[in-house]
Enzyme design. Sequence first.
Site: not given
Length: 281
Positions: A200, A256
Amino acid sequence: MEPVLVLVAPAAVDLSPLTQRLWAERIAHRVIEQEGQQCLYLADADHAPQVKQWLEEWQAGQISPLPPEAVEPKIWHGLLQLLATPFSTFILLLLPAVFAWMHFSADWQNWLSSGAELWPEQRFNLATYWQLGFWDLWRPTLLHFSVLHLLFNSLWWWILARRIEQQEGWLPLLVLLLACGLIGNVVQWWYAGPAFGGISGVTLGLLGWVGFRQRRRNIDYQIPRMLLPVMVGWLLLTISADTLVPGLSGTAHGAHLGGLICGFILAIVWPVKAVVRDTEF
Protein backbone atom coordinates in the site's frame (compact mmCIF):
# COMPACT_ATOMS: atom_id res chain seq x y z
CA MET A 1 9.02 -2.36 -24.62
CA GLU A 2 7.28 1.00 -24.63
CA PRO A 3 3.92 1.52 -26.41
CA VAL A 4 4.12 3.06 -29.89
CA LEU A 5 1.73 5.83 -30.94
CA VAL A 6 0.48 5.19 -34.48
CA LEU A 7 -2.67 7.30 -34.79
CA VAL A 8 -4.18 10.51 -33.42
CA ALA A 9 -7.82 11.09 -34.33
CA PRO A 10 -10.60 13.46 -33.20
CA ALA A 11 -12.81 12.16 -30.39
CA ALA A 12 -15.84 11.97 -32.72
CA VAL A 13 -14.18 9.53 -35.15
CA ASP A 14 -15.33 5.90 -34.85
CA LEU A 15 -12.24 3.72 -34.51
CA SER A 16 -14.16 0.48 -33.93
CA PRO A 17 -13.60 -0.96 -37.45
CA LEU A 18 -9.86 -0.48 -37.01
CA THR A 19 -9.67 -1.78 -33.44
CA GLN A 20 -11.80 -4.82 -34.34
CA ARG A 21 -9.33 -5.65 -37.09
CA LEU A 22 -6.45 -5.36 -34.63
CA TRP A 23 -8.16 -7.62 -32.09
CA ALA A 24 -8.99 -10.10 -34.84
CA GLU A 25 -5.29 -10.17 -35.77
CA ARG A 26 -4.31 -10.57 -32.09
CA ILE A 27 -2.42 -7.28 -32.01
CA ALA A 28 -2.29 -5.78 -28.51
CA HIS A 29 -3.25 -2.12 -28.56
CA ARG A 30 -5.08 0.56 -26.61
CA VAL A 31 -7.00 3.72 -27.46
CA ILE A 32 -6.45 6.52 -24.93
CA GLU A 33 -8.11 9.92 -24.97
CA GLN A 34 -5.55 12.71 -24.61
CA GLU A 35 -6.33 16.41 -24.85
CA GLY A 36 -9.66 15.72 -26.52
CA GLN A 37 -8.21 13.35 -29.14
CA GLN A 38 -8.04 9.58 -29.50
CA CYS A 39 -4.54 8.13 -29.44
CA LEU A 40 -3.97 4.59 -30.70
CA TYR A 41 -0.97 2.84 -29.13
CA LEU A 42 0.55 -0.50 -30.08
CA ALA A 43 2.22 -2.70 -27.48
CA ASP A 44 4.75 -4.04 -30.01
CA ALA A 45 6.55 -1.73 -32.47
CA ASP A 46 7.09 -4.67 -34.85
CA HIS A 47 3.39 -4.50 -35.77
CA ALA A 48 3.58 -0.82 -36.80
CA PRO A 49 4.25 -1.34 -40.56
CA GLN A 50 1.27 -3.67 -41.00
CA VAL A 51 -0.97 -1.46 -38.87
CA LYS A 52 -0.03 1.62 -40.91
CA GLN A 53 -1.17 -0.22 -44.03
CA TRP A 54 -4.50 -0.97 -42.37
CA LEU A 55 -4.73 2.68 -41.33
CA GLU A 56 -4.53 3.71 -44.97
CA GLU A 57 -7.23 1.17 -45.88
CA TRP A 58 -9.41 2.35 -43.01
CA GLN A 59 -9.05 6.01 -43.97
CA ALA A 60 -9.99 5.04 -47.55
CA GLY A 61 -13.15 3.35 -46.23
CA GLN A 62 -11.95 -0.14 -47.19
CA ILE A 63 -12.28 -1.56 -43.66
CA SER A 64 -15.81 -1.92 -42.30
CA PRO A 65 -16.98 -3.15 -38.88
CA LEU A 66 -16.79 -6.91 -38.48
CA PRO A 67 -19.95 -8.90 -37.73
CA PRO A 68 -20.35 -9.76 -34.02
CA GLU A 69 -19.32 -13.39 -34.49
CA ALA A 70 -16.02 -12.31 -36.07
CA VAL A 71 -14.93 -10.18 -33.11
CA GLU A 72 -12.61 -11.92 -30.64
CA PRO A 73 -14.11 -12.84 -27.26
CA LYS A 74 -13.61 -10.40 -24.43
CA ILE A 75 -11.48 -12.92 -22.57
CA TRP A 76 -8.91 -12.71 -25.39
CA HIS A 77 -9.06 -8.91 -25.27
CA GLY A 78 -8.34 -9.07 -21.56
CA LEU A 79 -5.40 -11.40 -22.09
CA LEU A 80 -3.89 -9.09 -24.69
CA GLN A 81 -4.28 -6.14 -22.32
CA LEU A 82 -2.41 -8.11 -19.66
CA LEU A 83 0.39 -8.76 -22.13
CA ALA A 84 0.45 -5.09 -23.12
CA THR A 85 1.57 -4.16 -19.57
CA PRO A 86 3.91 -7.05 -18.66
CA PHE A 87 5.58 -5.50 -15.62
CA SER A 88 2.28 -4.52 -13.99
CA THR A 89 0.96 -8.02 -14.71
CA PHE A 90 4.08 -9.68 -13.29
CA ILE A 91 3.73 -7.88 -9.94
CA LEU A 92 -0.02 -8.55 -9.92
CA LEU A 93 0.73 -12.28 -10.19
CA LEU A 94 3.69 -12.14 -7.80
CA LEU A 95 1.63 -10.80 -4.89
CA PRO A 96 -0.79 -13.77 -4.63
CA ALA A 97 2.15 -16.14 -5.24
CA VAL A 98 3.91 -14.71 -2.17
CA PHE A 99 0.63 -14.84 -0.23
CA ALA A 100 0.29 -18.56 -1.08
CA TRP A 101 3.93 -19.18 -0.10
CA MET A 102 3.23 -17.62 3.31
CA HIS A 103 0.73 -20.45 3.97
CA PHE A 104 3.23 -23.20 3.19
CA SER A 105 6.38 -21.78 4.76
CA ALA A 106 7.29 -19.91 7.93
CA ASP A 107 10.41 -18.31 6.44
CA TRP A 108 8.56 -15.06 5.78
CA GLN A 109 8.18 -14.47 9.53
CA ASN A 110 11.85 -13.51 9.65
CA TRP A 111 10.97 -10.65 7.30
CA LEU A 112 8.89 -9.10 10.07
CA SER A 113 11.64 -9.02 12.66
CA SER A 114 14.42 -7.27 10.73
CA GLY A 115 16.18 -4.86 13.08
CA ALA A 116 13.93 -5.67 16.04
CA GLU A 117 16.94 -5.57 18.36
CA LEU A 118 17.81 -2.07 17.11
CA TRP A 119 14.43 -0.41 17.57
CA PRO A 120 13.73 2.06 19.10
CA GLU A 121 17.15 2.90 20.52
CA GLN A 122 18.93 3.08 17.14
CA ARG A 123 16.15 4.45 14.96
CA PHE A 124 17.76 7.93 14.80
CA ASN A 125 21.12 6.48 13.74
CA LEU A 126 21.51 6.56 9.94
CA ALA A 127 24.02 3.72 10.12
CA THR A 128 21.19 1.49 11.33
CA TYR A 129 19.42 1.64 7.98
CA TRP A 130 22.65 0.98 6.11
CA GLN A 131 23.20 -2.02 8.37
CA LEU A 132 19.72 -3.39 7.66
CA GLY A 133 20.22 -3.03 3.91
CA PHE A 134 17.87 -2.58 1.00
CA TRP A 135 16.40 -6.09 0.87
CA ASP A 136 15.58 -6.36 4.57
CA LEU A 137 13.85 -2.99 4.47
CA TRP A 138 12.03 -3.43 1.17
CA ARG A 139 10.84 -7.06 1.24
CA PRO A 140 7.87 -6.55 3.63
CA THR A 141 6.30 -4.77 0.63
CA LEU A 142 5.44 -8.21 -0.77
CA LEU A 143 3.70 -9.51 2.37
CA HIS A 144 -0.07 -9.45 2.89
CA PHE A 145 -1.80 -10.87 5.92
CA SER A 146 -5.36 -11.55 4.72
CA VAL A 147 -7.25 -12.12 1.49
CA LEU A 148 -8.95 -8.72 1.87
CA HIS A 149 -5.58 -7.02 2.40
CA LEU A 150 -4.22 -8.71 -0.72
CA LEU A 151 -7.27 -7.99 -2.90
CA PHE A 152 -7.47 -4.32 -1.89
CA ASN A 153 -3.80 -3.62 -2.56
CA SER A 154 -3.74 -5.69 -5.76
CA LEU A 155 -6.74 -3.76 -7.09
CA TRP A 156 -5.09 -0.41 -6.51
CA TRP A 157 -1.81 -1.66 -7.96
CA TRP A 158 -3.58 -2.82 -11.13
CA ILE A 159 -5.60 0.39 -11.54
CA LEU A 160 -2.62 2.72 -11.12
CA ALA A 161 0.40 0.70 -12.27
CA ARG A 162 -0.94 -0.33 -15.65
CA ARG A 163 -1.94 3.27 -16.44
CA ILE A 164 1.61 4.39 -15.72
CA GLU A 165 3.12 1.56 -17.76
CA GLN A 166 0.78 2.29 -20.68
CA GLN A 167 1.66 5.96 -20.73
CA GLU A 168 5.32 6.01 -19.70
CA GLY A 169 6.70 2.49 -19.88
CA TRP A 170 7.98 0.01 -17.32
CA LEU A 171 11.11 1.87 -16.13
CA PRO A 172 9.43 4.62 -14.06
CA LEU A 173 7.09 1.98 -12.65
CA LEU A 174 10.05 -0.13 -11.52
CA VAL A 175 11.69 2.92 -9.92
CA LEU A 176 8.43 3.76 -8.14
CA LEU A 177 8.06 0.20 -6.87
CA LEU A 178 11.58 0.07 -5.46
CA ALA A 179 11.87 3.66 -4.18
CA CYS A 180 8.38 4.07 -2.68
CA GLY A 181 8.58 0.62 -1.12
CA LEU A 182 11.96 1.40 0.44
CA ILE A 183 11.21 4.93 1.64
CA GLY A 184 7.77 3.98 2.93
CA ASN A 185 9.17 1.03 4.87
CA VAL A 186 12.04 3.09 6.28
CA VAL A 187 9.56 5.67 7.59
CA GLN A 188 7.33 2.92 8.99
CA TRP A 189 10.27 1.17 10.70
CA TRP A 190 11.37 4.50 12.20
CA TYR A 191 7.83 5.38 13.27
CA ALA A 192 6.58 2.08 14.73
CA GLY A 193 9.33 -0.51 14.44
CA PRO A 194 9.31 -3.81 12.48
CA ALA A 195 6.37 -6.23 11.95
CA PHE A 196 4.52 -4.61 9.05
CA GLY A 197 3.82 -5.48 5.43
CA GLY A 198 1.93 -4.68 2.26
CA ILE A 199 2.35 -2.83 -1.02
CA SER A 200 0.00 0.00 0.00
CA GLY A 201 2.91 2.40 0.52
CA VAL A 202 3.84 1.84 -3.11
CA THR A 203 0.25 2.31 -4.31
CA LEU A 204 0.11 5.63 -2.44
CA GLY A 205 3.33 6.57 -4.23
CA LEU A 206 1.75 5.64 -7.57
CA LEU A 207 -1.23 7.78 -6.66
CA GLY A 208 1.03 10.73 -5.85
CA TRP A 209 2.81 10.25 -9.19
CA VAL A 210 -0.42 10.04 -11.19
CA GLY A 211 -2.10 12.90 -9.34
CA PHE A 212 0.80 15.30 -9.82
CA ARG A 213 1.66 14.45 -13.41
CA GLN A 214 -1.97 14.40 -14.48
CA ARG A 215 -2.49 17.92 -13.11
CA ARG A 216 0.92 19.51 -13.76
CA ARG A 217 2.30 17.57 -16.74
CA ASN A 218 -1.04 17.12 -18.55
CA ILE A 219 -0.56 13.36 -18.87
CA ASP A 220 -3.96 11.71 -19.16
CA TYR A 221 -3.89 8.50 -17.11
CA GLN A 222 -7.71 8.33 -17.25
CA ILE A 223 -7.83 8.41 -13.46
CA PRO A 224 -10.37 10.74 -11.76
CA ARG A 225 -8.56 13.91 -10.69
CA MET A 226 -10.40 13.96 -7.35
CA LEU A 227 -8.97 10.56 -6.38
CA LEU A 228 -5.73 12.04 -5.01
CA PRO A 229 -7.30 14.64 -2.67
CA VAL A 230 -9.88 12.08 -1.50
CA MET A 231 -7.22 9.50 -0.65
CA VAL A 232 -4.97 12.10 1.02
CA GLY A 233 -7.98 13.21 3.05
CA TRP A 234 -8.65 9.60 4.06
CA LEU A 235 -4.98 9.17 5.04
CA LEU A 236 -5.11 12.25 7.27
CA LEU A 237 -8.41 11.08 8.78
CA THR A 238 -7.01 7.66 9.74
CA ILE A 239 -3.87 9.27 11.18
CA SER A 240 -6.05 11.57 13.30
CA ALA A 241 -8.21 8.65 14.44
CA ASP A 242 -5.18 6.58 15.46
CA THR A 243 -3.73 9.59 17.28
CA LEU A 244 -6.88 9.80 19.40
CA VAL A 245 -7.32 6.03 19.76
CA PRO A 246 -3.97 4.27 19.13
CA GLY A 247 -4.29 1.17 16.96
CA LEU A 248 -7.86 1.94 15.91
CA SER A 249 -7.32 1.42 12.16
CA GLY A 250 -4.28 -0.87 12.26
CA THR A 251 -2.86 1.10 9.35
CA ALA A 252 0.85 1.48 8.56
CA HIS A 253 0.75 5.29 8.41
CA GLY A 254 4.51 5.65 8.08
CA ALA A 255 4.61 3.47 4.96
CA HIS A 256 1.66 5.31 3.44
CA LEU A 257 3.01 8.78 4.13
CA GLY A 258 6.58 7.91 3.10
CA GLY A 259 5.42 6.23 -0.12
CA LEU A 260 3.13 9.13 -1.01
CA ILE A 261 5.86 11.75 -0.54
CA CYS A 262 8.35 9.64 -2.48
CA GLY A 263 5.86 9.33 -5.34
CA PHE A 264 5.36 13.10 -5.40
CA ILE A 265 9.11 13.76 -5.53
CA LEU A 266 9.69 11.26 -8.32
CA ALA A 267 6.76 12.72 -10.27
CA ILE A 268 8.39 16.16 -10.09
CA VAL A 269 11.94 15.16 -11.09
CA TRP A 270 11.19 12.43 -13.66
CA PRO A 271 11.24 13.82 -17.23
CA VAL A 272 8.14 13.66 -19.40
CA LYS A 273 8.60 11.20 -22.24
CA ALA A 274 8.44 12.82 -25.66
CA VAL A 275 5.95 11.08 -27.94
CA VAL A 276 6.44 11.10 -31.72
CA ARG A 277 3.15 10.96 -33.57
CA ASP A 278 3.46 8.69 -36.57
CA THR A 279 0.02 9.30 -38.11
CA GLU A 280 -2.47 12.08 -37.60
CA PHE A 281 -6.00 11.79 -38.92
